[in-house]
Design an enzyme around this catalytic site. Structure first.
Site, short mmCIF file in Angstrom:
data_model
loop_
_atom_site.label_atom_id
_atom_site.label_comp_id
_atom_site.label_asym_id
_atom_site.label_seq_id
_atom_site.Cartn_x
_atom_site.Cartn_y
_atom_site.Cartn_z
N ARG A 26 34.45 50.90 35.05
CA ARG A 26 35.15 50.42 33.99
C ARG A 26 36.12 50.35 34.75
O ARG A 26 36.65 50.90 35.40
CB ARG A 26 35.19 51.17 31.99
CG ARG A 26 33.65 51.69 32.16
CD ARG A 26 33.26 50.57 31.38
NE ARG A 26 31.83 50.45 30.25
CZ ARG A 26 30.89 50.27 30.81
NH1 ARG A 26 30.64 49.32 31.94
NH2 ARG A 26 29.89 49.75 30.29
N HIS A 82 32.11 41.27 35.63
CA HIS A 82 31.25 42.38 35.05
C HIS A 82 29.57 42.27 35.30
O HIS A 82 28.91 41.97 33.94
CB HIS A 82 31.22 42.16 33.26
CG HIS A 82 31.10 44.09 32.78
ND1 HIS A 82 32.10 44.45 31.71
CD2 HIS A 82 29.76 44.42 33.02
CE1 HIS A 82 31.27 45.48 31.54
NE2 HIS A 82 30.19 45.55 32.42
P1 NDP Z 1 25.60 58.59 34.70
O1 NDP Z 1 25.93 59.44 33.26
O2 NDP Z 1 24.17 58.39 35.48
O3 NDP Z 1 26.39 59.40 35.23
C1 NDP Z 1 27.89 59.65 35.44
C2 NDP Z 1 28.17 60.25 36.80
O4 NDP Z 1 30.06 60.57 37.04
C3 NDP Z 1 28.21 61.90 37.05
O5 NDP Z 1 27.48 62.18 38.13
C4 NDP Z 1 29.18 62.19 36.05
O6 NDP Z 1 29.06 64.03 37.37
C5 NDP Z 1 30.29 61.72 37.18
N1 NDP Z 1 31.59 61.85 35.88
C6 NDP Z 1 31.05 61.70 34.81
N2 NDP Z 1 32.63 62.62 33.92
C7 NDP Z 1 33.45 62.71 35.16
C8 NDP Z 1 34.63 63.54 35.77
N3 NDP Z 1 35.57 63.58 34.53
N4 NDP Z 1 35.11 63.89 36.90
C9 NDP Z 1 34.09 63.85 37.88
N5 NDP Z 1 32.95 62.71 37.97
C10 NDP Z 1 32.61 62.99 36.66
O7 NDP Z 1 25.69 57.26 34.64
P2 NDP Z 1 25.05 55.98 35.23
O8 NDP Z 1 25.43 56.06 36.85
O9 NDP Z 1 24.12 55.53 34.60
O10 NDP Z 1 26.81 55.14 35.06
C11 NDP Z 1 27.95 54.67 35.03
C12 NDP Z 1 28.70 53.76 35.13
O11 NDP Z 1 28.70 52.38 35.34
C13 NDP Z 1 28.60 53.50 33.01
O12 NDP Z 1 29.15 54.91 32.64
C14 NDP Z 1 29.21 52.61 33.12
O13 NDP Z 1 31.08 52.17 32.72
C15 NDP Z 1 28.80 52.22 34.00
N6 NDP Z 1 28.21 50.14 34.55
C16 NDP Z 1 28.69 49.43 34.91
C17 NDP Z 1 27.60 48.18 34.74
C18 NDP Z 1 28.13 46.87 35.72
O14 NDP Z 1 27.46 45.99 35.39
N7 NDP Z 1 29.39 47.21 35.94
C19 NDP Z 1 26.43 48.35 34.72
C20 NDP Z 1 26.12 49.43 34.08
C21 NDP Z 1 26.88 50.38 34.19
P3 NDP Z 1 27.86 65.06 36.39
O15 NDP Z 1 26.86 63.98 37.09
O16 NDP Z 1 28.46 65.97 37.10
O17 NDP Z 1 27.66 64.93 34.90
C1 OXD Z 2 26.64 48.88 31.05
C2 OXD Z 2 27.37 47.73 32.02
O1 OXD Z 2 27.21 50.29 30.97
O2 OXD Z 2 26.48 46.77 31.56
O3 OXD Z 2 25.10 49.32 31.19
O4 OXD Z 2 28.61 47.69 32.16
#
Ligand code: NDP
Ligand code: OXD
Length: 312
Positions: free
Chosen positions: A227, A275
């Site tokens: 993001r 994106h």
């Molecule tokens: P998950 O919820 O599976 O993973 C999130 C990770 O971030 C976890 O390891 C979590 O830690 C960590 N995290 C969250 N908050 C913090 C913090 N404050 N400090 C340190 N680590 C933190 O999400 P996904 O992997 O499925 O997706 C990640 C992001 O990717 C989505 O939220 C979205 O914004 C983005 N996205 C973008 C896309 C694109 O096309 N550009 C497509 C799909 C997703 P913990 O393991 O300890 O909970």
């Molecule tokens: C998602 C994205 O969060 O596409 O899945 O950004």
């Protein structure tokens, strides 16, 4: 209108490709009546991506709400979002493989110095660089969840020196895992390439500010695939202008589409994609929704339920 004892009703409301989503969901969930949009009757389940606020007023008896994205920051920011209805996000559905592709492209381009060779070619210079082992190329992965965790594993399997950072402590074979703010500084300080897969929450907004970007080694590169709001744009532009950060690969932006006058569009050190780092395949996503709807109907728990307090 909902009839007691009739098949369940599911509504799909998306900003684009709504009919294609309806068809895919109908195929995966033939036992349900699938409706679309704001005008749909009251339903048991809703499947949404960027719905208008008015949508929720017409759906007062939802048992669960499914996000067609992995990130739920947009939905959680909507005042109209029902607070008491479980919100279930997408988990992987083919996106991890796409994130691995993107990360490998950036990694190999940096590691094998393809941009430097292109520059040398443009200047008519024959400029070979010496051998470097993959183990000597340190990469930092921020976020070790479904997507970041898959990327960290893939890069480590490929032989790179990978460290990762998450909120809670993790163990991933071949990956040096850090957590907490001290852990973040350690990994930023050693990473020649930082890949961002964190969700946007109150804790992560603006995380990569001037101070943190300055912790990267001089000449490092950043790829933000999660993001835009995680990165301080002005801080990043300053770091790019000075060369402290040599390249930024940006798939996401605080405002999308990125306004035409934004400096990222023309900055020579910025590589943008609109994106598209990981797109949600309709059939796989609908299979996941269908499976979870059936579990919920059977009174079973499902994974991917968003924790409203932590924000992801
Ligand atoms: P998950 O919820 O599976 O993973 C999130 C990770 O971030 C976890 O390891 C979590 O830690 C960590 N995290 C969250 N908050 C913090 C913090 N404050 N400090 C340190 N680590 C933190 O999400 P996904 O992997 O499925 O997706 C990640 C992001 O990717 C989505 O939220 C979205 O914004 C983005 N996205 C973008 C896309 C694109 O096309 N550009 C497509 C799909 C997703 P913990 O393991 O300890 O909970
Ligand atoms: C998602 C994205 O969060 O596409 O899945 O950004």
């Amino acid at each position: 209108m909902h009839f007691l004892g009739a098949a369940m009703d599911v509504v799909i409301c998306t900003a684009k490709e709504q009919d294609a989503w309806r068809d895919a969901l109908s195929a995966c969930l033939p036992e349900a009546r699938v409706h679309v949009g704001v005008e749909a009757p009251q339903c048991d389940y809703a499947v949404v991506w960027k719905p208008p606020s008015a949508f929720f007023a017409g759906q007062p008896r939802l048992k669960a709400l499914f996000s067609l994205g992995a990130g739920v920051d947009g939905l959680l920011a909507m005042p109209a979002l029902p607070r008491e209805v479980p919100l279930v996000r997408m988990e992987d559905v083919g996106m991890a493989a796409q994130m691995i592709e993107y990360a490998l492209y950036v990694t190999l381009r940096r590691f094998r110095r393809f941009a430097e060779y292109a520059e040398a070619q443009a200047e008519g210079r024959w400029a070979p660089r010496s051998y470097r082992d993959r183990h000597d190329f340190p990469i930092g992965v921020l976020g070790l969840g479904v997507l970041g965790g898959a990327v960290a594993r893939a890069l480590a399997d490929f032989g790179f020196d990978v460290s990762g950072w998450s909120r809670t402590a993790k163990t991933i074979e071949g990956v040096q895992c850090e957590h907490g703010s001290a852990g973040l500084d350690v990994m930023l300080g050693r990473s020649e390439l930082v890949l961002v897969f964190l969700p946007l929450t109150g804790d992560t907004e603006g995380l990569l500010d001037r101070e943190r970007l300055a912790k990267l080694p001089e000449g490092a590169a950043l790829a933000n695939l999660s993001r835009g709001e995680l990165v301080d744009d002005e801080g990043l532009l300053e770091a790019l202008d000075s060369g402290w950060i040599s390249e930024a690969y940006l798939d996401v932006f605080a405002r999308e589409p990125l306004p035409a006058e934004h400096r990222y569009w023309t900055h020579p050190r910025v590589h943008m994609t609109p994106h598209v780092a990981a797109l949600t395949p309709h059939d796989v996503a609908c299979e996941q929704v269908a499976e979870k709807v059936r579990r919920l109907e059977a009174g079973l728990p499902v994974s991917g339920v968003v924790d409203r307090v932590r924000g992801y």
